[in-house]
Design an enzyme around this catalytic site. Sequence first.
Site, PDB file in Angstrom:
ATOM      1  N   GLU A   1      -2.148  -0.023   5.117  1.00  0.00           N
ATOM      2  CA  GLU A   1      -2.320   1.391   5.471  1.00  0.00           C
ATOM      3  C   GLU A   1      -3.650   1.948   4.979  1.00  0.00           C
ATOM      4  O   GLU A   1      -4.068   3.027   5.411  1.00  0.00           O
ATOM      5  CB  GLU A   1      -1.158   2.224   4.920  1.00  0.00           C
ATOM      6  CG  GLU A   1      -1.217   2.547   3.439  1.00  0.00           C
ATOM      7  CD  GLU A   1      -0.794   1.398   2.525  1.00  0.00           C
ATOM      8  OE1 GLU A   1      -0.733   1.609   1.297  1.00  0.00           O
ATOM      9  OE2 GLU A   1      -0.517   0.297   3.042  1.00  0.00           O
TER      10      GLU A   1
ATOM     11  N   HIS B   1      -2.652  -3.539   0.851  1.00  0.00           N
ATOM     12  CA  HIS B   1      -2.315  -2.266   1.487  1.00  0.00           C
ATOM     13  C   HIS B   1      -2.880  -2.173   2.904  1.00  0.00           C
ATOM     14  O   HIS B   1      -4.007  -1.693   3.085  1.00  0.00           O
ATOM     15  CB  HIS B   1      -2.883  -1.105   0.656  1.00  0.00           C
ATOM     16  CG  HIS B   1      -2.197  -0.874  -0.638  1.00  0.00           C
ATOM     17  ND1 HIS B   1      -1.188   0.057  -0.785  1.00  0.00           N
ATOM     18  CD2 HIS B   1      -2.367  -1.445  -1.859  1.00  0.00           C
ATOM     19  CE1 HIS B   1      -0.763   0.049  -2.053  1.00  0.00           C
ATOM     20  NE2 HIS B   1      -1.464  -0.853  -2.720  1.00  0.00           N
TER      21      HIS B   1
ATOM     22  N   CYS C   1       3.064  -3.302  -1.724  1.00  0.00           N
ATOM     23  CA  CYS C   1       2.776  -3.165  -3.150  1.00  0.00           C
ATOM     24  C   CYS C   1       4.059  -2.829  -3.918  1.00  0.00           C
ATOM     25  O   CYS C   1       4.953  -3.663  -4.025  1.00  0.00           O
ATOM     26  CB  CYS C   1       1.674  -2.134  -3.364  1.00  0.00           C
ATOM     27  SG  CYS C   1       0.844  -2.258  -4.969  1.00  0.00           S
TER      28      CYS C   1
END
Length: 211
Positions: A180, A178, A70
């Site tokens: 994560e 994302h 991002c």
Amino acid sequence: MFFAIKDALGEEVEYVRHDEASLEGFDGVLLPGGFSYGDYLRSGAIACFSPIMEAVKQFATEGKPVLGVCNGFQMLLELGLLPGAMKRNDGLKFICRPVELKVENNETMFTSGYTKGEIISVPVAHGEGNYECDEDTLAQLKANNQVVFRYAQAINGSKEDIAGITNERGNVLGMMPHPERAVETLLGSEDGLRLFQSIVRNWRESHVTTS
């Protein structure tokens, strides 16, 4: 990002401040999402002048893994470690939801845990994720198999639905979604965990020493 590596992946991880000047002793660099410097000017444009970024560039030059997610992807573009630029999303609205990604290249240090053409679920959260590049750059990205992820459906206006690209060497990956945030079933998906597992496995396999 920190807790995805520490808790879900089970590996050692440390924060490095923006005003540090060295990455000595680290095996990988993860530039997380967020709004660095409030996203004034262009997203990532101010962050790329932070002292630590010279070390990030050197780290990438040495062939070590660098992942930008991002805002981290935006930084890599501003640093010139990846080609292209980001524009505001089509519709000029912030998008925050799970999306489906198609794995275009599973032969990188970041994606070896996936199969080519696999559809995975990873969330996005961005207002400036509309990837743009000129036609020559696009042709080069395709020729070198640098497009790693595409959105399965158009969400933000990105050229050819590009969601993630690598550099020519393949050790720098920038992606808007994302991973994560997709490392546990409780979060809605575990599909992002394999990206981090791929990095660790590749790095260890390529740095094994035998007596």
